[in-house]
Design an enzyme around this catalytic site. Structure first.
Site, PDB file in Angstrom:
ATOM      1  N   ASP A 197       1.359  -1.290   0.083  1.00 12.72           N
ATOM      2  CA  ASP A 197       0.558   0.405   0.251  1.00 12.72           C
ATOM      3  C   ASP A 197       0.667   1.408   0.414  1.00 12.72           C
ATOM      4  O   ASP A 197       1.267   1.314   1.336  1.00 12.72           O
ATOM      5  CB  ASP A 197      -1.278   0.446   1.401  1.00 12.72           C
ATOM      6  CG  ASP A 197      -2.270   1.122   0.917  1.00 12.72           C
ATOM      7  OD1 ASP A 197      -2.135   1.929   0.210  1.00 12.72           O
ATOM      8  OD2 ASP A 197      -3.359   0.847   1.632  1.00 12.72           O
TER       9      ASP A 197
ATOM     10  N   ARG B 204      -0.215   4.504  -0.209  1.00 11.45           N
ATOM     11  CA  ARG B 204      -0.756   5.312  -0.311  1.00 11.45           C
ATOM     12  C   ARG B 204      -0.543   6.046   1.187  1.00 11.45           C
ATOM     13  O   ARG B 204       0.138   5.545   1.762  1.00 11.45           O
ATOM     14  CB  ARG B 204      -2.353   4.674   0.575  1.00 11.45           C
ATOM     15  CG  ARG B 204      -3.040   4.790  -0.865  1.00 11.45           C
ATOM     16  CD  ARG B 204      -4.762   3.962  -0.672  1.00 11.45           C
ATOM     17  NE  ARG B 204      -4.569   3.186   0.124  1.00 11.45           N
ATOM     18  CZ  ARG B 204      -5.482   2.814   0.168  1.00 11.45           C
ATOM     19  NH1 ARG B 204      -6.668   2.426   0.182  1.00 11.45           N
ATOM     20  NH2 ARG B 204      -5.703   1.475   1.348  1.00 11.45           N
TER      21      ARG B 204
END
Length: 351
Positions: free
Chosen positions: A273, A275
């Site tokens: 991930d 983000r």
């Protein structure tokens, strides 16, 4: 970022005399690569992230530098991001801080994290006409990103099934992208505010892709905010868990061949991930929100917001429809990414 995306070299320094010239393989052509290799006098190398190195069977905590003398341009994709990966060539060495900095510039530019670099000695002027950046610049940019957002526009927007909302557009961050806060109803911003932090998904949100539950979560999240008496949906420009639409489509190809989302991203050199939530924190603070009821199944998202100073009082689940096409995706979320999802219960509820 613009220079790197255009295929031109960038020079990065560590503030202590060490410098590195680099290009991104993702934006390179045979011609631009050949020119870079010639100017580097054959002393260039390919940097691969630790994640991609593991795909090639090598444990390299700080990534790996692979000497490129004698390696043809056509061989680089197999080393860098193709699923039909070749073994790691002999002679690789551990990556350095400047390599990580180069990858950060590529990440901000939504390019694959496979970099071609050349170490520059003191007094070396070969790349002096190129754009220059320092590790200090990147660090300061990251630290200031969450505090440098400006509210640039607000307007009422009526939405189907939700009614009147207000769209508030914020601009900022290192990349100066526009991010949108959708204010549903009239929430008490001084109290605990229901909030959904939603990363953009072109395929699911707009086109109704069956491979994910993003579109369902977006629309159900908005309806849930209305049911709760009002709240805020933060729509973040973070396609493909922060990798960008091009990388996401590459990963989709690998998923079509049987890989799950995490392993598909690993083939490209990305973590599970990528983000970041600095823009979410900045928008909440810009709206005067400090305490939130987070509409999310992702404990990691709540942890990151708390770490950034947002008081997440509780989490409320938001689920989508389960389909034959997205079941594997949802199980990966639950089993490998720690999302609070009972996939079997969702299947039973759908029957």
């Amino acid at each position: 970022m613009a220079e790197l995306r255009a295929g031109r070299p960038v020079v990065i320094d560590d503030g202590q005399g060490q410098r590195l010239a680099f290009i991104a393989l993702d934006s390179s052509t045979r011609s631009s690569y050949s020119t870079f290799a010639d100017v580097a006098a054959g002393q260039h190398y390919l940097f691969l992230t630790a994640t991609r190195a593991r795909v090639l069977g090598v444990q390299a905590e700080h990534g790996a530098r692979v000497p490129l003398a004698g390696i043809d341009f056509d061989a680089l994709p197999s080393l860098s991001y193709l699923r039909e990966a070749v073994p790691m060539p002999a002679g690789w060495s551990a990556g350095q801080a400047l390599d990580a900095g180069a990858v950060e510039v590529a990440r901000l530019g939504l390019l694959l994290p496979a970099m071609v670099g050349a170490v520059l000695s003191a007094g070396d002027t070969r790349f002096d006409s190129c754009a220059q950046v320092s590790l200090c610049d990147l660090q300061q940019g990251a630290e200031q990103a969450a505090h440098a957002y400006e509210l640039v526009a607000r307007s009422p927007v009526p939405l189907r099934e939700v009614g009147m909302t207000e769209f508030a557009v914020f601009r900022g961050g290192v990349a100066q992208r526009d991010q949108v806060a959708i204010i549903v109803g009239t929430p008490d911003l001084g109290a605990v505010v229901p909030v959904r932090v939603h990363s953009s998904c072109l395929t699911g949100d707009l086109f109704g892709s069956l491979k994910c539950d993003c579109g369902d979560q977006l629309r159900r999240g908005l309806r849930k905010l209305k049911e709760l008496g009002g709240g805020i949906l933060l729509y973040l420009d973070q396609e493909g868990r922060g990798t960008g639409i091009a990388a996401k489509m590459r990963a989709y190809g690998y998923q079509h061949d049987g890989l799950d989302t995490i392993d598909a991203d690993a083939q490209l050199g990305f973590g599970a991930d990528e983000r970041r939530y600095g823009s979410a924190v900045a928008m909440l603070q810009g709206l005067g929100v400090q305490r939130v009821q987070l509409l999310s199944n992702n404990p990691t998202k709540a942890q990151r917001l708390r770490h950034a100073g947002i008081d997440v009082v509780e989490c409320v689940p938001v689920t989508g429809d389960i389909t034959a096409e997205n079941e594997h995706y949802l199980r990966t979320k639950a089993e490998r990414a720690g999302h609070l999802l009972d996939v079997d219960a969702l299947i039973q509820a759908a029957q």
